[in-house]
Design an enzyme around this catalytic site. Sequence first.
Site, short mmCIF file in Angstrom:
data_model
loop_
_atom_site.label_atom_id
_atom_site.label_comp_id
_atom_site.label_asym_id
_atom_site.label_seq_id
_atom_site.Cartn_x
_atom_site.Cartn_y
_atom_site.Cartn_z
CD GLU A 79 -27.88 49.57 -29.24
OE1 GLU A 79 -27.09 48.69 -28.86
OE2 GLU A 79 -28.87 49.30 -29.95
CD GLU B 18 -23.12 38.57 -29.89
OE1 GLU B 18 -23.24 38.81 -31.11
OE2 GLU B 18 -22.64 39.40 -29.07
#
Length: 529
Positions: free
Chosen positions: A334, A196
Site C-alpha cells: 500500500e 466493512e
Amino acid sequence: MNIWDSLKSRHAAIKDRPLLALFEEENRADMFCVELENMRFDYSKTNIDPDTRADLLHLAEQACVAEKRDAMFVGRRINETEDRAVLHTALRNLDGGPVIVEGDDVMPGVLDTLAAMRAFADKIRASDITDVVNIGIGGSDLGPAMAAAALAPYHDGPRCHFVSNVDGAHIADTLHGLDAKTTLVIVASKTFTTIETMTNARTARAWIKDHGGTPARQFAALSTAQDRTAEFGIDPAQVFGFEDWVGGRYSVWGPIGLSLMIAIGPKGFDAFLRGAQAMDRHFVAADPLENMPMMLALVGIWHNQICGYTSRAVLPYDQRLTYLPAYLQQLEMESNGKSVQMEGADTEHHTGPVVWGAAGTNGQHAFYQLIHQGTRVIPCEFLIAANGHETDLAHHHTLLIANCLAQSEALMRGRHLTEARKLMEAKGLSGDELERQARHRVFPGNRPSTTLLYPRLDPFTLGQIIALYEHRVFIEGVILNINSYDQWGVELGKELATSLQPVVEGDAPTDGKDPSTAALVTYIHKHRV
Ligand code: F6P
C-alpha cells in the site's frame, strides 16, 4: 553514467557469478551484515559486492534519504498528496523530548492518550471482561492482529479476537461461543466511515443488545473522527483519538494498539514501543553502512529495481509471526505500490515488489519447490529467533533453526548436474535414464536471501522488527521518489462497490455497467435465494 545505469550494468556483468565464490573475500559474512546489540541482519548471501554496495549507498545519498528522514521525524508534511505530516514515530517517542509540528509540541497529546489507554486497559484487565473483539480492517486490524499473535506468550489479559472481513462469516464465527455480557468490542477505524468496519460494528452492537449486554459499557472506539464515534453512540470516555499524521498502516503504536495493550498489559506495550523507539534512534544515528533499515532497503532496491526480481518472500521461522507476511503486504504494497513520482510524472523504475510469504517450515512443504527450482528468482527474507518460548521443547527449536539455515544455504549453494548424476549412479541408474532423472534433481542455486536473527520474539524485539520494516519502506519510497504515505489506489474499488450495492440488491438497473459485470450480476440474481 548515472548511478541507476551503473548499477544495471554492474548487474549485467556479475549476474551469473556463483554467490559462494563471493565468500573468497575475507570476512564477507561479517562485512555484509549489520549488527545491533541484540540483532543481526545478514545480507552476505546476495550478489552485492563492495562496489555494488558503494553505488547503492551513493543512490541513497543522491536521493537525500538522510535529509528526508530528518524532515519526517520533525513533522514536515512529507505526505504531499494529502498535505500531512508522517509522525508515527512520535507515538513511540516515550522520552525523546518535544516534536514540534507547526509551532505546537504534539508530545503532550500523545502521552496523555497513552496514559488514558493504560488506565482503560488496566480497568478492563481488572474487570469481568473475558474477551475483546477488535473490529477494524487494513491498518486498523493487521497491526494489532499480527502483534497479538506474535506476542501470545505475553498475554495475561482477556482473550483477543479480530474481525475485519465484511463477509458475515467472520463476525459470526468470532462471536460464536462468546458471552455478550462479558465481551468488549473495540471499533478501530481512523476515519470511522469504512464500510466493512461500520457494518461489523453495527452487527456487534445488535448482538450485545440482543444477548443481554450493555453496548454503552461494552463499546470503545479508536479513531480520528470523534464526531462520528459520538454519533455511533460510543461513550467519549471510551474513545481514544489520534491525529491525521498517523497513517493507517503505521498506527499500531497508538490507540489502534489498544487490543494488544489489553492482552499483554501496559508494561508489555511499553516494551513494544521502546523497541520501536530504539530502532528509530538507530535509524537516525547510525552511519549508512551500519544502518539496518538502510541496508535492508538497499538490498530491496538491488533485488527489485536493479536485478528485476518482481516479488519478495518474507519467511519467518516463527509460528507466531504467521501474520507478518500479511502485515508487510499492506505496509509495503500500500505504501510503495505507486506509478507516479512526487511531482506527478510517471515513475522511471518499477516500484514496490509483490510481498508474500508464510511461516516456516510450512512453506517448505508448499511453495519452496518453486523458489528452489522455478524459472523466476525470488529473493527470500528469513527471520529466526535463537530461542523459542517453549523451553521444554527446545529440540523443536533446534530443528526450526536448522531448517531455516538449511534453506538459505540450499538456495545459495544449489546442486550441480555432476552431483545429481552421482546421486543417480548411487541409486543404480545408468544411461539415458540416469541423465533424465539427474536433470530433475539439479538446483540452480545462486538464489539470494537475507536473514534477520534475534534472541527471542519478545515485545521489545517485535517493536524493533516492525519499525525496521517501516523505515525500509520509507527509504525505498524516497529512492523511488514516490509518496509512501497515501493510498489513492484503494479508492476506485470502494466507490464502485458503493454504486454496485443497489444493483446487487436489485434496486437499480445494470445499465451503464460493462457487459461482463452486468452478466455477473445477472448470475447472482438468478442464484441468490
Ligand atoms: O484500504 C484502505 C485503508 O484506508 C487503509 O489504508 C486503512 O488502513 C484501512 O483502509 C482502514 O481504514 P480506517 O482505519 O479508516 O477504517
